[in-house]
Design a protein around this motif. Structure first.
Motif, PDB file in Angstrom:
ATOM      1  N   ALA A   1       0.839  -1.205   0.000  1.00 23.71           N
ATOM      2  CA  ALA A   1       0.000   0.000   0.000  1.00 23.71           C
ATOM      3  C   ALA A   1       0.871   1.251   0.000  1.00 23.71           C
ATOM      4  O   ALA A   1       0.390   2.341   0.281  1.00 23.71           O
ATOM      5  CB  ALA A   1      -0.945  -0.008   1.191  1.00 23.71           C
TER       6      ALA A   1
ATOM      7  N   VAL B   1       3.194   2.539   1.800  1.00 20.56           N
ATOM      8  CA  VAL B   1       3.455   3.360   2.983  1.00 20.56           C
ATOM      9  C   VAL B   1       4.951   3.495   3.226  1.00 20.56           C
ATOM     10  O   VAL B   1       5.429   4.530   3.646  1.00 20.56           O
ATOM     11  CB  VAL B   1       2.776   2.750   4.233  1.00 20.56           C
ATOM     12  CG1 VAL B   1       3.036   3.613   5.458  1.00 20.56           C
ATOM     13  CG2 VAL B   1       1.294   2.586   4.000  1.00 20.56           C
TER      14      VAL B   1
ATOM     15  N   GLU C   1       7.373   3.145  12.798  1.00 14.71           N
ATOM     16  CA  GLU C   1       6.649   4.423  12.853  1.00 14.71           C
ATOM     17  C   GLU C   1       5.154   4.236  12.647  1.00 14.71           C
ATOM     18  O   GLU C   1       4.343   4.938  13.233  1.00 14.71           O
ATOM     19  CB  GLU C   1       7.207   5.394  11.806  1.00 14.71           C
ATOM     20  CG  GLU C   1       8.624   5.848  12.153  1.00 14.71           C
ATOM     21  CD  GLU C   1       9.269   6.618  11.012  1.00 14.71           C
ATOM     22  OE1 GLU C   1       8.545   7.350  10.295  1.00 14.71           O
ATOM     23  OE2 GLU C   1      10.485   6.474  10.818  1.00 14.71           O
TER      24      GLU C   1
ATOM     25  N   LEU D   1       3.091  -1.186  11.434  1.00 16.62           N
ATOM     26  CA  LEU D   1       2.692  -2.266  10.531  1.00 16.62           C
ATOM     27  C   LEU D   1       3.777  -3.349  10.529  1.00 16.62           C
ATOM     28  O   LEU D   1       4.960  -3.063  10.690  1.00 16.62           O
ATOM     29  CB  LEU D   1       2.465  -1.741   9.117  1.00 16.62           C
ATOM     30  CG  LEU D   1       1.413  -0.634   8.989  1.00 16.62           C
ATOM     31  CD1 LEU D   1       1.218  -0.250   7.529  1.00 16.62           C
ATOM     32  CD2 LEU D   1       0.082  -1.052   9.602  1.00 16.62           C
TER      33      LEU D   1
ATOM     34  N   ASP E   1     -13.891  -7.485   7.666  1.00 20.02           N
ATOM     35  CA  ASP E   1     -13.288  -6.905   8.861  1.00 20.02           C
ATOM     36  C   ASP E   1     -12.676  -7.919   9.814  1.00 20.02           C
ATOM     37  O   ASP E   1     -11.941  -7.542  10.718  1.00 20.02           O
ATOM     38  CB  ASP E   1     -14.309  -6.037   9.591  1.00 20.02           C
ATOM     39  CG  ASP E   1     -14.529  -4.720   8.873  1.00 20.02           C
ATOM     40  OD1 ASP E   1     -13.523  -4.108   8.463  1.00 20.02           O
ATOM     41  OD2 ASP E   1     -15.683  -4.316   8.682  1.00 20.02           O
TER      42      ASP E   1
ATOM     43  N   ASP F   1      -1.533   0.040  17.145  1.00 19.01           N
ATOM     44  CA  ASP F   1      -1.537   0.923  18.325  1.00 19.01           C
ATOM     45  C   ASP F   1      -0.558   0.442  19.389  1.00 19.01           C
ATOM     46  O   ASP F   1       0.097   1.242  20.040  1.00 19.01           O
ATOM     47  CB  ASP F   1      -2.923   0.943  18.988  1.00 19.01           C
ATOM     48  CG  ASP F   1      -3.948   1.674  18.167  1.00 19.01           C
ATOM     49  OD1 ASP F   1      -4.271   1.165  17.081  1.00 19.01           O
ATOM     50  OD2 ASP F   1      -4.402   2.746  18.598  1.00 19.01           O
TER      51      ASP F   1
ATOM     52  N   PHE G   1       2.076   3.178  20.254  1.00 21.68           N
ATOM     53  CA  PHE G   1       1.795   3.869  21.524  1.00 21.68           C
ATOM     54  C   PHE G   1       2.207   3.056  22.750  1.00 21.68           C
ATOM     55  O   PHE G   1       2.171   3.570  23.868  1.00 21.68           O
ATOM     56  CB  PHE G   1       0.298   4.187  21.659  1.00 21.68           C
ATOM     57  CG  PHE G   1      -0.258   5.007  20.527  1.00 21.68           C
ATOM     58  CD1 PHE G   1       0.382   6.163  20.106  1.00 21.68           C
ATOM     59  CD2 PHE G   1      -1.435   4.621  19.892  1.00 21.68           C
ATOM     60  CE1 PHE G   1      -0.139   6.922  19.061  1.00 21.68           C
ATOM     61  CE2 PHE G   1      -1.961   5.372  18.854  1.00 21.68           C
ATOM     62  CZ  PHE G   1      -1.311   6.523  18.430  1.00 21.68           C
TER      63      PHE G   1
ATOM     64  N   VAL H   1      -2.603   2.981   5.277  1.00 24.01           N
ATOM     65  CA  VAL H   1      -2.229   1.970   6.264  1.00 24.01           C
ATOM     66  C   VAL H   1      -3.385   0.995   6.497  1.00 24.01           C
ATOM     67  O   VAL H   1      -4.547   1.369   6.430  1.00 24.01           O
ATOM     68  CB  VAL H   1      -1.836   2.575   7.635  1.00 24.01           C
ATOM     69  CG1 VAL H   1      -0.472   3.195   7.581  1.00 24.01           C
ATOM     70  CG2 VAL H   1      -2.885   3.548   8.140  1.00 24.01           C
TER      71      VAL H   1
ATOM     72  N   ARG I   1     -11.896  -0.979  12.685  1.00 24.40           N
ATOM     73  CA  ARG I   1     -10.681  -1.068  11.870  1.00 24.40           C
ATOM     74  C   ARG I   1      -9.507  -0.341  12.509  1.00 24.40           C
ATOM     75  O   ARG I   1      -8.362  -0.591  12.162  1.00 24.40           O
ATOM     76  CB  ARG I   1     -10.954  -0.516  10.482  1.00 24.40           C
ATOM     77  CG  ARG I   1     -11.915  -1.404   9.727  1.00 24.40           C
ATOM     78  CD  ARG I   1     -12.336  -0.863   8.397  1.00 24.40           C
ATOM     79  NE  ARG I   1     -13.463  -1.658   7.920  1.00 24.40           N
ATOM     80  CZ  ARG I   1     -14.377  -1.222   7.065  1.00 24.40           C
ATOM     81  NH1 ARG I   1     -14.298  -0.003   6.569  1.00 24.40           N
ATOM     82  NH2 ARG I   1     -15.353  -2.006   6.693  1.00 24.40           N
TER      83      ARG I   1
ATOM     84  N   THR J   1      -8.236   2.903  15.732  1.00 23.30           N
ATOM     85  CA  THR J   1      -8.623   3.968  16.663  1.00 23.30           C
ATOM     86  C   THR J   1      -8.375   5.328  16.010  1.00 23.30           C
ATOM     87  O   THR J   1      -7.557   5.469  15.090  1.00 23.30           O
ATOM     88  CB  THR J   1      -7.779   3.897  17.949  1.00 23.30           C
ATOM     89  OG1 THR J   1      -6.396   4.075  17.596  1.00 23.30           O
ATOM     90  CG2 THR J   1      -7.950   2.559  18.656  1.00 23.30           C
TER      91      THR J   1
ATOM     92  N   ALA K   1      -6.926   7.774  17.431  1.00 30.67           N
ATOM     93  CA  ALA K   1      -5.562   8.186  17.775  1.00 30.67           C
ATOM     94  C   ALA K   1      -4.559   7.601  16.779  1.00 30.67           C
ATOM     95  O   ALA K   1      -3.635   8.279  16.329  1.00 30.67           O
ATOM     96  CB  ALA K   1      -5.225   7.722  19.191  1.00 30.67           C
ATOM     97  N   TYR K   2      -4.770   6.318  16.432  1.00 33.61           N
ATOM     98  CA  TYR K   2      -3.847   5.710  15.477  1.00 33.61           C
ATOM     99  C   TYR K   2      -3.999   6.343  14.102  1.00 33.61           C
ATOM    100  O   TYR K   2      -3.006   6.577  13.389  1.00 33.61           O
ATOM    101  CB  TYR K   2      -4.067   4.189  15.390  1.00 33.61           C
ATOM    102  CG  TYR K   2      -3.179   3.574  14.340  1.00 33.61           C
ATOM    103  CD1 TYR K   2      -1.803   3.487  14.553  1.00 33.61           C
ATOM    104  CD2 TYR K   2      -3.692   3.150  13.108  1.00 33.61           C
ATOM    105  CE1 TYR K   2      -0.957   2.977  13.580  1.00 33.61           C
ATOM    106  CE2 TYR K   2      -2.853   2.632  12.135  1.00 33.61           C
ATOM    107  CZ  TYR K   2      -1.490   2.543  12.370  1.00 33.61           C
ATOM    108  OH  TYR K   2      -0.660   2.046  11.400  1.00 33.61           O
TER     109      TYR K   2
ATOM    110  N   HIS L   1      -2.089   9.489  14.069  1.00 28.27           N
ATOM    111  CA  HIS L   1      -0.653   9.201  14.106  1.00 28.27           C
ATOM    112  C   HIS L   1      -0.170   8.756  12.723  1.00 28.27           C
ATOM    113  O   HIS L   1       0.847   9.247  12.206  1.00 28.27           O
ATOM    114  CB  HIS L   1      -0.366   8.117  15.143  1.00 28.27           C
ATOM    115  CG  HIS L   1       1.032   7.595  15.080  1.00 28.27           C
ATOM    116  ND1 HIS L   1       2.071   8.194  15.742  1.00 28.27           N
ATOM    117  CD2 HIS L   1       1.564   6.551  14.387  1.00 28.27           C
ATOM    118  CE1 HIS L   1       3.189   7.543  15.469  1.00 28.27           C
ATOM    119  NE2 HIS L   1       2.913   6.541  14.656  1.00 28.27           N
TER     120      HIS L   1
ATOM    121  N   VAL M   1       2.632  10.379   9.986  1.00 31.19           N
ATOM    122  CA  VAL M   1       3.774   9.670   9.403  1.00 31.19           C
ATOM    123  C   VAL M   1       3.667   9.702   7.874  1.00 31.19           C
ATOM    124  O   VAL M   1       4.650  10.000   7.178  1.00 31.19           O
ATOM    125  CB  VAL M   1       3.826   8.203   9.909  1.00 31.19           C
ATOM    126  CG1 VAL M   1       4.932   7.428   9.188  1.00 31.19           C
ATOM    127  CG2 VAL M   1       4.027   8.168  11.420  1.00 31.19           C
TER     128      VAL M   1
END
Ligand SMILES: Cc1cc2nc3c(=O)[nH]c(=O)nc-3n(C[C@H](O)[C@H](O)[C@H](O)COP(=O)(O)OP(=O)(O)OC[C@H]3O[C@@H](n4cnc5c(N)ncnc54)[C@H](O)[C@@H]3O)c2cc1C
Lengths: 767, 260
Positions: free
Chosen positions: A441, A443, A620, A623, A678, A741, A745, B152, B235, B237, B239-240, B243, B247
């Protein structure tokens, strides 16, 4: 008396015997889309069944009114709990706590309340919407630890503790120089079989019914079905239909009882097929878990103790939770020498979707935690991941924490060493952009990419445990037709994709020395084969076929002797003016029931695998791309080497999926991602190349030395991938699947409960 | 009337019982919708498939978007008209059309309407297209090679964007367009980020490639993230999403600024 298999080379070489890579007979039809799955079943004039399901996680049903629905065009029957003629509940392992149709209460979102048969599926679905229901919504419980506290509201007459296993081994108060602790979270995985639940029930003139269905265990379905239908087992026949994957999800019944009820009521054939979305509500999932661990070791990294408390969320009904809990407990310390252990493992009833069997069956949850702990310990002792595992790995004669000694296995250290010595992949810089995490994709074109390597080892039982009467029956008939001798093998073993059909053919060819062997359709007209689970079919049905063939051969020898001939030099057809038929039921050696302290020789045999995962992480974006999984697995004997590789690759795909993407997201009891849009499973771009070292260390009791193969690849591959991500990111990652996440994080996944590892989780404290 | 182009969205809706149209008209063989015209200006027929775009998209970012979409089967069937018809904030061509400042051409018996992309989408799966209107094409000015698209997702293929970003730097027209997907009810244009980027190119010179400083790339990322209006869903958050946009904004700028 046993008889040796025919000497190779004695007659024309037979192809397709054991040890040869044998392709599946259904491979080409499946690839071409010509294979008949259960959802393709069809019969002239058949009706279509549909299910009305609960919209609430917990409610009392005040009123059901089906009169409007029953009057709709095309509707032939609308059934609720009152219409179940026999026993109103069913369940695996004698738990019997699940209503065939809601019994005045609903306990999870998706629980079947009523079923309808109509001329078309649209009419059937429309009728389910016309059923009038009044619910009194009750306060649900979703947190499994809360559910097992003494103060918790009772969600079912049978209580909220589905099972508890406590294991005490050695000194419970043992002390160690180095201690590491951790709390781990394991989310809900789905089996994600591509074939939805489906079957066709056909009423018989004698008042009985024949059910064609995709299942894992025909006779267990029969045991549960017949009493609910109010019929003797002789009036119910179950025939295996084309199974589109199972992985544990087909151990519980889904459409079985409902389709038969509708067929018996309407006197018409009824087909039920769940849609994709409904399928996620219509089968059990893998148990989510909370695991609290402490490991103690000497400064040199030799394990002194393991203490663990594990809470598994069983959802609304028991399903196979009792056995999953027992497994999670008995494998809680891993394939290591652990002199002292305390393990407390509880299965909780909640108002979440029910959970039950899935490949790895309790062993996967504990493996994720104990392997994370082993890495923490390695760090604390200044060892590397391979060294700590080699230092503590079991060797033959060592006991696991239930005091059962290891028999018939290569040393763990050797499995780990062989896995670690497999070649590593090329560096990230040499990879195509699509091969980078998020690279397809666009990135990253290399930005942020860090490589990590991780190891894990896992183990699990083969066959059923803890005193269960586990057996398998095979009937082998040898006769001659115009083309010569032909053998037909009849068992009830469910081919669910794992390859038991090929194995049966290979064993029969090997033992009988002829190439023309055919399988009868698996059904309940022959004795039970037990379930296609616990990696047991090759061992169990394999043994049964082997012994039945040997009895057939003995009869051949007898006939030859009577004629004054030697078998090796005789045309078999000359001895087959009458067919020979032998039926054999194989039982493995007895296992002991669990004792209150958890100590017992409860298992038949174990299988082992080590995994090394190499990942690239874009630190970063969080993924991940799994670059390679290397594995060494002790399979005992590769009866079908092609099938073994298939199981290893498939099991690893499921393990990789769990590590980085597969999660049923359940919010307030509702599955939020009930679709393949999903609920993500790995694609070919996510699935890494696998290199496998297949170790053949024979087990003395397995057929030709074979152990089970299917589950081991799933058990430790997840833990290895997460270990590799930890290495790349320096994050703790105490939860699977790892989400972006968690990587960017460092999100915490603590439960908010304080439980000292080893303590009874039914006395937990918040905070 | 419901039209079916590649059917890769419509058939899913039908399968899940979300739609039950009386009539379906297949338009996948209408040749007039399948053409691409280029003469400094691009007119892409609604029936152009992603596989077609891999060879000729009239936009580098659109070609990159086409490459990321679905699987080979989906790319063979799915069309740009279908992506516009569905108008999902996760549609991968839509941030590109936003960044290109494309025009959507709609036609009905009453005649033709030309709607700037910025006015086309009105909400998730909502647009100004009337039920009697067919999407016939998307049009934009060719903007040169300094463009990119990325998104992403936790899965490496066949995945729905959790957050996507298109950046187009039209050096000749001295224009920067940025489109953000999956982080608001419609495709978002982060005006402050676009303004900041224009400033950078004013300074560095529009005609030359340059390597933006790390702090400039970071600042662009920050401005992009600030413009997003993401939500928490299954899929990802919010916050993500923010972020990841930061990037991607930084990476996109570094990438396209170096393209002449
Ligand atoms: C497995 C899978 C993967 C996917 N992956 C992606 C992905 O990565 N990125 C992405 O953006 N999308 C993805 N999609 C969604 C889909 O493929 C795209 O949105 C595609 O562009 C839809 O085009 P289509 O031609 O198939 O549309 P259709 O399904 O034929 O139509 C979609 C909608 O638009 C309407 N419509 C179509 N053409 C016109 C027209 N000319 N005028 C008016 N209305 C029209 C239809 O009536 C319908 O409502 C995926 C879908 C699937 C099934």
């Amino acid at each position: 008396m046993t008889l040796a298999p025919p000497r190779p080379g004695a007659r024309v070489k037979v192809r397709g015997v054991i040890g040869e890579p044998a392709p599946r007979e259904d491979a080409v039809p499946k690839v071409k889309g010509e294979f008949q799955y259960a959802s393709d079943l069809w019969r002239e004039g058949m009706l279509h069944g549909a299910t009305l399901r609960s919209p609430y996680p917990f409610a009392r049903i005040r009123k059901v009114d089906v009169s409007a629905a029953a009057k709709l065009p095309g509707v032939r029957a609308v059934l609720t709990q009152d219409d179940v003629p026999g026993k109103k509940t069913y369940g695996l392992m004698d738990r019997d706590d699940q209503p065939v149709l809601a019994d005045g209460y609903v306990r999870f979102v998706g629980e079947p309340v009523a079923v309808v048969a109509a001329d078309t599926i649209e009419q059937a679905r429309a009728a389910t919407k016309a059923i009038v229901l009044e619910y009194e919504v009750l306060e649900p419980t979703f947190d499994p630890i809360a559910a097992i506290q003494p103060s918790a509201a009772k969600l079912h007459p049978k209580g909220n503790v589905l099972e508890r296993v406590r294991i005490l081994h050695g000194d419970p108060a043992a002390k160690a120089d180095v201690v590491v602790e951790g709390e781990y979270e394991f989310a809900m995985q789905d089996q994600a079989a591509l074939g939805p639940e489906a079957g066709l029930a056909i009423p018989r003139e004698d008042g009985g019914v024949t059910l064609h269905v995709a299942t894992q265990w025909l006779h267990e379905d029969l045991d549960q079905l017949a009493p609910c239908l109010g019929l003797p087992e002789s009036k119910v026949r179950i025939v295996l239909s084309g199974v589109g994957g199972a992985f544990g999800a087909r151990e519980d019944t889904s459409i079985q009882i409902h389709a038969c009820l509708l067929a018996l009521k309407t006197r018409r054939a009824v087909r039920m097929t769940y849609g994709r979305e409904e399928s996620f509500f219509g089968h059990v999932h893998r148990h989510p878990a909370r695991l609290f661990y402490a490991h103690g070791a000497t400064k040199k990294g030799e394990l002194v103790f393991v203490r663990a408390t594990i809470v598994l969320d069983g959802g609304a009904y028991a399903s196979s939770s009792s056995a999953v809990v027992a497994n999670a407990g008995s494998f809680a310390a891993g394939p290591y020498r652990v002199p002292n252990a305390v393990v407390d493992c509880v299965g909780a009833r909640t108002n979440n979707p029910p959970t039950g069997a899935m490949r790895g069956f309790g062993a996967v949850q504990s493996c994720f935690a104990y392997e994370a702990q082993m890495d923490k310990l390695a760090k604390a002792c200044g060892l590397d991941a391979v060294e700590i595992r080699m230092r503590n790995g079991l060797v033959e004669g060592d006991a696991i924490i239930t005091s059962q000694p290891l028999v018939g296995s290569a040393p763990i250290a050797e499995i780990v060493r062989r896995c670690a010595s497999l070649p590593l992949p090329e560096t990230a810089a040499h990879r195509d952009q699509s091969e980078l995490p998020g690279g397809h994709a666009n990135v990253t074109r290399g930005e942020g990419v860090v490589r990590g390597v991780g190891y894990a080892v896992g183990f699990k039982n083969v066959c059923y445990s803890n005193g269960f009467d586990d057996f398998a029956t095979a009937r082998v008939r040898l006769f001659a037709d115009a083309e010569g001798p032909l053998a037909r093998v009849h068992t009830a073993a469910a081919e669910v994709g794992q390859g038991i059909n090929t194995v049966q053919l290979q064993i029969a060819r090997t033992e009988l020395g002829i190439e023309r062997v055919e399988l009868e359709t698996a059904d309940t007209n022959v004795g039970s084969a037990g379930s296609s689970s616990a990696s047991r079919q090759t061992w169990m049905t394999g043994h049964a076929v082997l012994q039945a063939c040997r009895e057939v051969r003995q009869e051949l020898v007898r006939r030859a002797e009577r004629e004054g001939l030697t078998l090796d030099r005789t045309d078999l057809a000359d001895l087959l003016d009458r067919p020979i038929e032998k039926t054999v039921t194989y039982r493995h050696q007895d296992t002991e029931k669990r004792r209150p302290d958890g100590q017992s020789r409860g298992h038949v045999a174990f299988m082992f695998a080590a995994h090394r995962a190499v990942v690239d992480v874009d630190v970063e974006t969080g993924l991940v791309k799994v670059v390679q999984v290397a594995t060494a697995q002790d399979v005992g004997k590769a009866i079908n080497p092609l099938g073994v590789i298939g199981q290893i690759e498939g099991g690893i795909a499921q393990g990789v999926g769990l590590a980085v993407m597969e999660e049923l997201i359940v919010e307030k009891g509702r599955i939020r991602n009930a679709s393949f849009t999903d609920y993500l499973i790995p694609t070919i771009l996510d699935m890494p190349p696998v290199i496998a070292d297949v170790i053949e260390h024979p087990h003395p009791d397995g057929p030709y030395g074979a152990k089970g193969v299917g589950e081991a690849p799933t058990i430790s591959s997840t833990a290895a991938v997460v270990a590799a991500i930890r290495a790349a990111t320096n994050r703790d990652l105490e939860r699977v699947p790892v989400r972006p996440d968690d990587i960017v994080f460092g999100t915490s996944s603590r439960s908010g409960w304080r439980i000292a590892p080893g303590d009874d989780p039914r006395r937990a404290v918040r905070g | 009337m419901t039209v079916l182009a590649g059917g890769t969205d419509l058939m899913v809706e039908l399968n899940f019982g979300r739609r039950r149209p009386e009539h379906i008209v297949a338009i996948d063989r209408v040749g007039e919708l399948a053409g691409i015209e280029r003469n400094g200006h691009v007119r892409m027929g609604a029936g152009v498939t992603y596989t077609r775009m891999l060879a000729d998209a009239g936009s580098q970012a659109l070609a990159e978007a086409a490459r990321t979409i679905g699987s080979p089967q989906i790319r063979n069937a799915g069309t740009i008209g279908g992506n516009l018809g569905t108008a999902s904030p996760a549609g991968d061509t839509l941030p590109v059309l936003a960044a290109l400042e494309a025009t959507v051409v709609l036609r009905s018996k009453a005649g033709e309407r030309r709607v700037p992309f910025a006015d086309y989408m009105t909400g998730p799966k909502k647009s100004v297209r009337r039920a009697d209107e067919l999407i016939v094409a998307a049009e934009w000015d060719e903007a040169g090679p300094a463009q990119t698209y990325m998104f992403v997702s936790t899965r490496n293929a066949m995945a729905i964007s959790i957050a996507g970003l298109a950046m187009v730097v039209d050096r000749a027209r001295k224009r920067v367009g940025i489109g953000l997907g999956s982080c608001g009810p419609t495709i978002i244009r982060p005006a402050d980020a676009e303004g900041f980027a224009r400033g950078l190119f004013d300074e560095a010179g529009w005609e030359r490639p340059h390597r933006p400083s790390e702090s400039a790339a970071k600042e662009l990322g920050r401005l992009v993230a600030a413009a997003a209006r993401p939500i928490d869903d299954v899929r990802g958050t919010a916050a993500y999403r923010r972020h990841a946009l930061a990037v991607m904004g930084a990476r996109a700028l570094s990438r396209v600024a170096q393209i002449a």
